[in-house]
Design a protein around this motif. Structure first.
Motif, PDB file in Angstrom:
ATOM      1  N   PHE A 294      19.018  -1.403 -22.381  1.00 23.64           N
ATOM      2  CA  PHE A 294      17.663  -1.401 -21.842  1.00 23.64           C
ATOM      3  C   PHE A 294      16.943  -2.682 -22.244  1.00 23.64           C
ATOM      4  O   PHE A 294      16.930  -3.065 -23.419  1.00 23.64           O
ATOM      5  CB  PHE A 294      16.908  -0.169 -22.334  1.00 23.64           C
ATOM      6  N   LEU A 295      16.347  -3.341 -21.252  1.00 25.31           N
ATOM      7  CA  LEU A 295      15.738  -4.651 -21.426  1.00 25.31           C
ATOM      8  C   LEU A 295      14.295  -4.608 -20.949  1.00 25.31           C
ATOM      9  O   LEU A 295      13.973  -3.930 -19.974  1.00 25.31           O
ATOM     10  CB  LEU A 295      16.504  -5.708 -20.622  1.00 25.31           C
ATOM     11  N   ALA A 296      13.442  -5.358 -21.616  1.00 26.03           N
ATOM     12  CA  ALA A 296      12.032  -5.394 -21.243  1.00 26.03           C
ATOM     13  C   ALA A 296      11.568  -6.832 -21.097  1.00 26.03           C
ATOM     14  O   ALA A 296      12.074  -7.744 -21.766  1.00 26.03           O
ATOM     15  CB  ALA A 296      11.184  -4.680 -22.293  1.00 26.03           C
ATOM     16  N   VAL A 297      10.597  -7.026 -20.214  1.00 29.23           N
ATOM     17  CA  VAL A 297      10.006  -8.345 -20.026  1.00 29.23           C
ATOM     18  C   VAL A 297       8.493  -8.179 -19.931  1.00 29.23           C
ATOM     19  O   VAL A 297       7.994  -7.236 -19.306  1.00 29.23           O
ATOM     20  CB  VAL A 297      10.573  -9.036 -18.761  1.00 29.23           C
ATOM     21  N   GLY A 298       7.777  -9.081 -20.561  1.00 26.22           N
ATOM     22  CA  GLY A 298       6.323  -9.012 -20.558  1.00 26.22           C
ATOM     23  C   GLY A 298       5.725  -9.548 -19.274  1.00 26.22           C
ATOM     24  O   GLY A 298       6.398 -10.187 -18.457  1.00 26.22           O
ATOM     25  N   GLU A 299       4.430  -9.308 -19.123  1.00 28.42           N
ATOM     26  CA  GLU A 299       3.746  -9.688 -17.879  1.00 28.42           C
ATOM     27  C   GLU A 299       3.634 -11.199 -17.709  1.00 28.42           C
ATOM     28  O   GLU A 299       3.393 -11.688 -16.605  1.00 28.42           O
ATOM     29  CB  GLU A 299       2.353  -9.071 -17.865  1.00 28.42           C
ATOM     30  N   ASP A 300       3.823 -11.967 -18.771  1.00 28.58           N
ATOM     31  CA  ASP A 300       3.700 -13.419 -18.680  1.00 28.58           C
ATOM     32  C   ASP A 300       4.989 -14.096 -18.250  1.00 28.58           C
ATOM     33  O   ASP A 300       5.016 -15.308 -18.037  1.00 28.58           O
ATOM     34  CB  ASP A 300       3.257 -14.007 -20.029  1.00 28.58           C
ATOM     35  N   SER A 301       6.080 -13.345 -18.132  1.00 24.46           N
ATOM     36  CA  SER A 301       7.362 -13.934 -17.763  1.00 24.46           C
ATOM     37  C   SER A 301       7.399 -14.260 -16.272  1.00 24.46           C
ATOM     38  O   SER A 301       6.826 -13.553 -15.444  1.00 24.46           O
ATOM     39  CB  SER A 301       8.506 -12.973 -18.106  1.00 24.46           C
ATOM     40  N   ALA A 302       8.072 -15.340 -15.931  1.00 23.94           N
ATOM     41  CA  ALA A 302       8.219 -15.722 -14.527  1.00 23.94           C
ATOM     42  C   ALA A 302       9.286 -14.864 -13.864  1.00 23.94           C
ATOM     43  O   ALA A 302      10.329 -14.573 -14.446  1.00 23.94           O
ATOM     44  CB  ALA A 302       8.598 -17.194 -14.416  1.00 23.94           C
ATOM     45  N   LEU A 303       9.034 -14.463 -12.628  1.00 25.18           N
ATOM     46  CA  LEU A 303       9.947 -13.571 -11.924  1.00 25.18           C
ATOM     47  C   LEU A 303      11.301 -14.219 -11.683  1.00 25.18           C
ATOM     48  O   LEU A 303      12.332 -13.553 -11.641  1.00 25.18           O
ATOM     49  CB  LEU A 303       9.312 -13.154 -10.590  1.00 25.18           C
ATOM     50  N   PHE A 304      11.305 -15.549 -11.518  1.00 23.32           N
ATOM     51  CA  PHE A 304      12.562 -16.234 -11.238  1.00 23.32           C
ATOM     52  C   PHE A 304      13.228 -16.773 -12.491  1.00 23.32           C
ATOM     53  O   PHE A 304      14.260 -17.421 -12.417  1.00 23.32           O
ATOM     54  CB  PHE A 304      12.319 -17.384 -10.236  1.00 23.32           C
ATOM     55  N   ASP A 305      12.610 -16.517 -13.635  1.00 20.31           N
ATOM     56  CA  ASP A 305      13.209 -16.984 -14.890  1.00 20.31           C
ATOM     57  C   ASP A 305      12.785 -16.030 -15.996  1.00 20.31           C
ATOM     58  O   ASP A 305      11.983 -16.373 -16.860  1.00 20.31           O
ATOM     59  CB  ASP A 305      12.758 -18.412 -15.199  1.00 20.31           C
ATOM     60  N   MET A 306      13.351 -14.826 -15.962  1.00 16.75           N
ATOM     61  CA  MET A 306      12.955 -13.789 -16.908  1.00 16.75           C
ATOM     62  C   MET A 306      13.807 -13.834 -18.173  1.00 16.75           C
ATOM     63  O   MET A 306      15.032 -13.870 -18.096  1.00 16.75           O
ATOM     64  CB  MET A 306      13.093 -12.404 -16.267  1.00 16.75           C
ATOM     65  N   GLU A 307      13.138 -13.880 -19.318  1.00 21.77           N
ATOM     66  CA  GLU A 307      13.836 -13.729 -20.599  1.00 21.77           C
ATOM     67  C   GLU A 307      13.612 -12.294 -21.056  1.00 21.77           C
ATOM     68  O   GLU A 307      12.531 -11.935 -21.498  1.00 21.77           O
ATOM     69  CB  GLU A 307      13.319 -14.721 -21.630  1.00 21.77           C
ATOM     70  N   LEU A 308      14.658 -11.468 -20.929  1.00 23.08           N
ATOM     71  CA  LEU A 308      14.546 -10.040 -21.209  1.00 23.08           C
ATOM     72  C   LEU A 308      14.918  -9.754 -22.665  1.00 23.08           C
ATOM     73  O   LEU A 308      15.926 -10.252 -23.168  1.00 23.08           O
ATOM     74  CB  LEU A 308      15.449  -9.236 -20.280  1.00 23.08           C
ATOM     75  N   ALA A 309      14.136  -8.918 -23.302  1.00 26.67           N
ATOM     76  CA  ALA A 309      14.396  -8.526 -24.690  1.00 26.67           C
ATOM     77  C   ALA A 309      15.083  -7.166 -24.719  1.00 26.67           C
ATOM     78  O   ALA A 309      14.616  -6.220 -24.089  1.00 26.67           O
ATOM     79  CB  ALA A 309      13.092  -8.469 -25.477  1.00 26.67           C
ATOM     80  N   ALA A 310      16.196  -7.080 -25.436  1.00 29.07           N
ATOM     81  CA  ALA A 310      16.926  -5.816 -25.547  1.00 29.07           C
ATOM     82  C   ALA A 310      16.153  -4.861 -26.450  1.00 29.07           C
ATOM     83  O   ALA A 310      15.838  -5.188 -27.596  1.00 29.07           O
ATOM     84  CB  ALA A 310      18.321  -6.057 -26.115  1.00 29.07           C
ATOM     85  N   GLU A 311      15.847  -3.659 -25.923  1.00 30.95           N
ATOM     86  CA  GLU A 311      15.044  -2.692 -26.673  1.00 30.95           C
ATOM     87  C   GLU A 311      15.796  -1.416 -27.020  1.00 30.95           C
ATOM     88  O   GLU A 311      15.291  -0.575 -27.749  1.00 30.95           O
ATOM     89  CB  GLU A 311      13.792  -2.323 -25.874  1.00 30.95           C
ATOM     90  N   GLY A 312      17.007  -1.237 -26.503  1.00 25.87           N
ATOM     91  CA  GLY A 312      17.758  -0.020 -26.801  1.00 25.87           C
ATOM     92  C   GLY A 312      19.039   0.044 -26.013  1.00 25.87           C
ATOM     93  O   GLY A 312      19.334  -0.825 -25.179  1.00 25.87           O
ATOM     94  N   LEU A 313      19.818   1.099 -26.280  1.00 24.61           N
ATOM     95  CA  LEU A 313      21.117   1.269 -25.625  1.00 24.61           C
ATOM     96  C   LEU A 313      21.482   2.748 -25.630  1.00 24.61           C
ATOM     97  O   LEU A 313      21.149   3.463 -26.578  1.00 24.61           O
ATOM     98  CB  LEU A 313      22.183   0.432 -26.336  1.00 24.61           C
ATOM     99  N   LEU A 314      22.168   3.182 -24.579  1.00 23.85           N
ATOM    100  CA  LEU A 314      22.667   4.553 -24.516  1.00 23.85           C
ATOM    101  C   LEU A 314      24.008   4.557 -23.794  1.00 23.85           C
ATOM    102  O   LEU A 314      24.112   4.077 -22.664  1.00 23.85           O
ATOM    103  CB  LEU A 314      21.686   5.468 -23.784  1.00 23.85           C
ATOM    104  N   CYS A 315      25.042   5.097 -24.466  1.00 23.68           N
ATOM    105  CA  CYS A 315      26.377   5.158 -23.873  1.00 23.68           C
ATOM    106  C   CYS A 315      26.572   6.495 -23.163  1.00 23.68           C
ATOM    107  O   CYS A 315      26.313   7.556 -23.740  1.00 23.68           O
ATOM    108  CB  CYS A 315      27.452   4.980 -24.948  1.00 23.68           C
ATOM    109  N   GLY A 316      27.055   6.430 -21.930  1.00 22.49           N
ATOM    110  CA  GLY A 316      27.281   7.640 -21.158  1.00 22.49           C
ATOM    111  C   GLY A 316      28.546   8.382 -21.533  1.00 22.49           C
ATOM    112  O   GLY A 316      28.745   9.525 -21.102  1.00 22.49           O
ATOM    113  N   LEU A 317      29.408   7.778 -22.362  1.00 24.51           N
ATOM    114  CA  LEU A 317      30.662   8.436 -22.759  1.00 24.51           C
ATOM    115  C   LEU A 317      30.551   9.118 -24.121  1.00 24.51           C
ATOM    116  O   LEU A 317      30.848  10.295 -24.263  1.00 24.51           O
ATOM    117  CB  LEU A 317      31.807   7.422 -22.783  1.00 24.51           C
TER     118      LEU A 317
END
Length: 322
Positions: A240-263
């Motif tokens: 799961f990745l998040a991006v703030g409102e100040d990030s550009a749509l064509f150049d998003m730096e996403l911060a990893a906020e969590g993970l969930l494995c389906g297996l």
């Protein structure tokens, strides 16, 4: 006639209930964990007493049946077998300097575990603190006393027990390593008997590839993308990745906020936990990488429009259209 109350039977019973307790803890079933952990401690404590002499399992209540039987004076056991309870067994082991003495934090925690076990058995219990550390440490002291190997007792739970007993790791590392060990055990239990191809098929069925919009809010947007699971090592986890409102749509730096494995069900809840397992905490994407929009809303087109409004559009070429 051999007594039905022997060290070997008590030890094997303690081992069986210890494994059941670990399974319940991995499934986050606190009541079942407390029940099985309390029974395991009681049987292992009685096994330690029986190893010294079986008469230490008898109650002091004026009846001699069990005392005579355990002493070997009477071969036939009484019709109703009755031994001491967990608290008495623990009290006798404290007098023998096997378990922590009263008025210590370790003793209070152990007494709390047994009291909660009794409470669950009779009335049930609400949310309580986690007693996994107390349970594992008590078992370890008793195993040392009876001269039994930790690995042969815990078997497939050995790595998990070692993580709990490890004093070198900080709280975050210990929590992540514990969840990872539990997830690996769940994976083996669920898929250990399946052929490799079948497991791969299940992994594909639960995996969603590409960059997916999960939620668009006023302050940030939440995405997910496929990742290899650090626990079961299958490409079946949603990062799961998040991006703030100040990030550009064509150049998003996403911060990893969590993970969930389906297996295997392994999960991470914070960026620090993602970092602790060695996964990258930032990833670069653009809106062109989007493959799916599952965020709630009237329709995908409107949700994408909302995303455009939330994030500024930064184009490298003024002639680009979007």
């Amino acid at each position: 006639m051999e007594s039905p109350v022997t060290f070997d039977r008590l030890y094997e019973g303690a081992k069986r209930f210890a494994h059941l307790a670990m399974e319940a803890h991995a499934e986050e079933d606190q009541e079942v964990f407390l029940l099985h952990a309390g029974v395991s401690v009681e049987r292992l404590a009685k096994a330690a007493l029986a190893l010294v002499h079986p008469t230490l399992l008898t109650e002091v209540n004026g009846k001699d049946d069990m005392l005579l039987h355990f002493a070997g004076a009477v071969s036939k056991p009484p019709a109703r077998l009755r031994t001491i309870g967990a608290s008495t067994a623990i009290g006798r082991l404290r007098k023998m300097d096997v378990l922590p003495q009263k008025l210590s934090s370790e003793a209070d925690d152990l007494d709390g575990l047994i009291e909660l076990r009794n409470g669950v058995a009779h009335l049930g219990t609400g949310d309580v603190e986690d007693y996994l550390g107390t349970f594992t440490a008590t078992v370890d002291k008793l195993l040392q006393n009876v001269g039994r190997d930790r690995g042969s007792f815990w078997e497939s739970w050995s790595d998990t027990a070692q993580v709990v007993l490890d004093d070198r790791a900080d709280r975050l590392q210990k929590a992540v390593r514990l969840r990872m060990g539990q997830a690996r055990h769940r994976f083996r239990a669920r898929f250990g008997d399946l052929p490799e191809g079948a497991v791969d098929g299940v992994a594909q069925a639960v995996s969603e590839r590409g960059l997916i919009v999960v939620e668009v809010g006023p302050a940030k947007a939440l995405f997910q993308t496929l990742s290899q699971c650090p626990a079961c090592e299958r490409e079946a986890a949603a990062l799961f990745l998040a991006v703030g409102e100040d990030s550009a749509l064509f150049d998003m730096e996403l911060a990893a906020e969590g993970l969930l494995c389906g297996l295997c069900g392994f999960h991470l809840a914070t960026t620090d936990e993602v970092k602790a397992v060695g996964l990258p905490t930032t990833l670069q994407y653009s809106v062109e990488d989007l493959t799916q929009i599952v965020a709630e809303g009237p329709d995908p087109a409107e949700r994408l429009a909302t995303l455009k409004l939330a994030l500024p559009i930064a184009r490298t070429d003024p002639n680009d259209s979007f």
